[in-house]
Design a protein around this motif. Sequence first.
Motif, short mmCIF file in Angstrom:
data_model
loop_
_atom_site.label_atom_id
_atom_site.label_comp_id
_atom_site.label_asym_id
_atom_site.label_seq_id
_atom_site.Cartn_x
_atom_site.Cartn_y
_atom_site.Cartn_z
N ALA A 6 0.84 -1.18 0.00
CA ALA A 6 0.00 0.00 0.00
C ALA A 6 0.88 1.23 0.00
CB ALA A 6 -0.92 -0.01 1.21
N ALA A 7 0.28 2.38 -0.18
CA ALA A 7 1.04 3.61 -0.35
C ALA A 7 1.78 4.00 0.92
CB ALA A 7 0.08 4.73 -0.73
N ALA A 8 3.06 4.35 0.74
CA ALA A 8 3.84 4.86 1.87
C ALA A 8 3.67 6.38 1.91
CB ALA A 8 5.31 4.49 1.69
N VAL A 9 2.48 6.80 2.34
CA VAL A 9 2.11 8.20 2.25
C VAL A 9 2.92 9.03 3.23
CG1 VAL A 9 0.22 9.85 2.51
CG2 VAL A 9 -0.22 7.57 1.57
N GLY A 10 3.41 10.15 2.74
CA GLY A 10 4.10 11.10 3.61
C GLY A 10 5.55 10.77 3.88
N ASN A 202 -2.99 4.06 -4.72
CA ASN A 202 -1.87 3.35 -4.11
C ASN A 202 -0.57 3.88 -4.72
OD1 ASN A 202 0.18 1.43 -3.50
ND2 ASN A 202 -1.35 -0.17 -3.22
N VAL A 203 0.14 4.71 -3.97
CA VAL A 203 1.32 5.40 -4.49
C VAL A 203 2.36 4.42 -5.03
CG1 VAL A 203 3.26 6.88 -3.83
CG2 VAL A 203 0.95 7.42 -3.04
N ALA A 260 -6.73 1.65 -2.87
CA ALA A 260 -5.37 1.74 -2.35
C ALA A 260 -4.98 0.58 -1.47
CB ALA A 260 -5.19 3.04 -1.56
N GLN A 261 -5.92 -0.29 -1.14
CA GLN A 261 -5.65 -1.32 -0.13
C GLN A 261 -6.12 -2.70 -0.61
OE1 GLN A 261 -4.03 -1.04 2.68
NE2 GLN A 261 -3.96 1.14 3.13
N GLY A 402 4.40 8.92 -7.47
CA GLY A 402 3.23 8.09 -7.20
C GLY A 402 2.02 8.92 -6.82
N THR A 403 2.25 10.00 -6.07
CA THR A 403 1.15 10.89 -5.70
C THR A 403 0.66 11.69 -6.90
OG1 THR A 403 1.97 11.05 -3.44
CG2 THR A 403 0.47 12.78 -4.17
N ALA A 404 1.57 12.10 -7.78
CA ALA A 404 1.17 12.78 -9.01
C ALA A 404 0.25 11.90 -9.85
CB ALA A 404 2.40 13.19 -9.81
#
Length: 437
Positions: A6-10, A202-203, A260-261, A402-404
């Motif tokens: 899953a996305a490693a946000v931040g 999902n980044v 995303a999950q 990935g966020t873009a």
Amino acid sequence: MRSIRAAAVGAVTMSLALAASACGGGSSGGGSDDSPKTLTYWASNQGASVAIDKQVLQPELDKFEKQSGIKVKLEVVPWSDLLNRILTATTSGQGPDVLNIGNTWSASLQATGALLPWGTKNFDKIGGKDRFVDSALGSTGANGKDPAAVPLYSMAYALYYNKDIFAEAGIDKPPATWDELIADGKKIQAKGKSVLGAEGANVSENIHHVFVFAKQHGADFFTADGKPDFTNDKIVAAVQQYIDLMAKDKVIPAGDAEYAQNQSVSDFAKGKQAMLLWQSAAANLKSQGMSEDKYGIAPVPVQSGAPGTGTQINSMVAGINIAVFNNSHNIDGATDFVKFMTSDEEQKILNKAYSSVPPVKNAQSDPAFNTPSNSVLKDTLAKSAAALPQVASESQFETAVGTAVKDLFADAAGGRAVTAESVKAALEKAQQQMPAA
């Protein structure tokens, strides 16, 4: 990286330079052994749930304790938290003894100095570097430096397709090119089914796919000297082609922009979508009730021809590495644990459980890894997969680009035009978020 990433946000909010200066162990690898009977281990979430991972891993950890007298305290960390947790540990010096990392993060975490280097001496303690396949070793850190981690699970992307949906639509073979996939999609939609699952929010998944599209366009996100080059015309075209699978070609449902999950895997397992692009998905699908006879597996499509090197790349070198924190109080025990986890026998047990491919050569010869589906994955890793950039800013690259892509999917789902200009603007914003050289 994982079977489920899953996305490693931040992740970019924490300075890797700060991590390098604040890590308690430095880069010498000379931690003391004053807690010889315990280890803490952060495992990445490989199965369909944290509970399933615990069921897989705990018996093996009990086995290690029986053999070594060392108790391993397990925590399975979701992918959404893992990178931030690791970066926090590098700054505080309060991390586990042993941890799993996505192999694409190797160079970034190597730059912090937080991880034990695996030079010849340390590799010899676990049986030697030549036990591991070259493709897996290529994602263990920057070129010319001792690896920051050891390969644990190898994976590749493949195209999973629902045999019943294909038969109903009159499709007799999986698509080999993106044009064929789009044409097949029209036949599938005519039967009232969705075509292709994706994880638009999902980044990490976004990065994996646009990296492959970039390779197929003959482009790289970084120059030869490691500088970001996100806005060149070929990169823009590659990213737009991926977004257009939703925006223009309509083969990815608009609702998947919010996934995303693992929802796309669940949709495929439930027969809601005809195709899925995923890493080593067999165990995940089985845990969600889909039997292997219900789906086929094929190489990810290319622009034309067949998968191979250069513009025929169709997967990133996916996988999980196992690493040791430099400031562990039990370096010897941690090294013994890595030796155990990468032993031929454990490699067979663990990679069978996760439907991944052992990065250890001897374990790969086991008949369990020569099934038709595993043959596709092994062939991809050997012939048509490429490692993500092994640069110190790789984790920031994953998050920024990935966020873009996530934002562009949101535009597509909302009916807003996705043009070359809007793609380039999103990538320019991502490049501005990268650290200065």
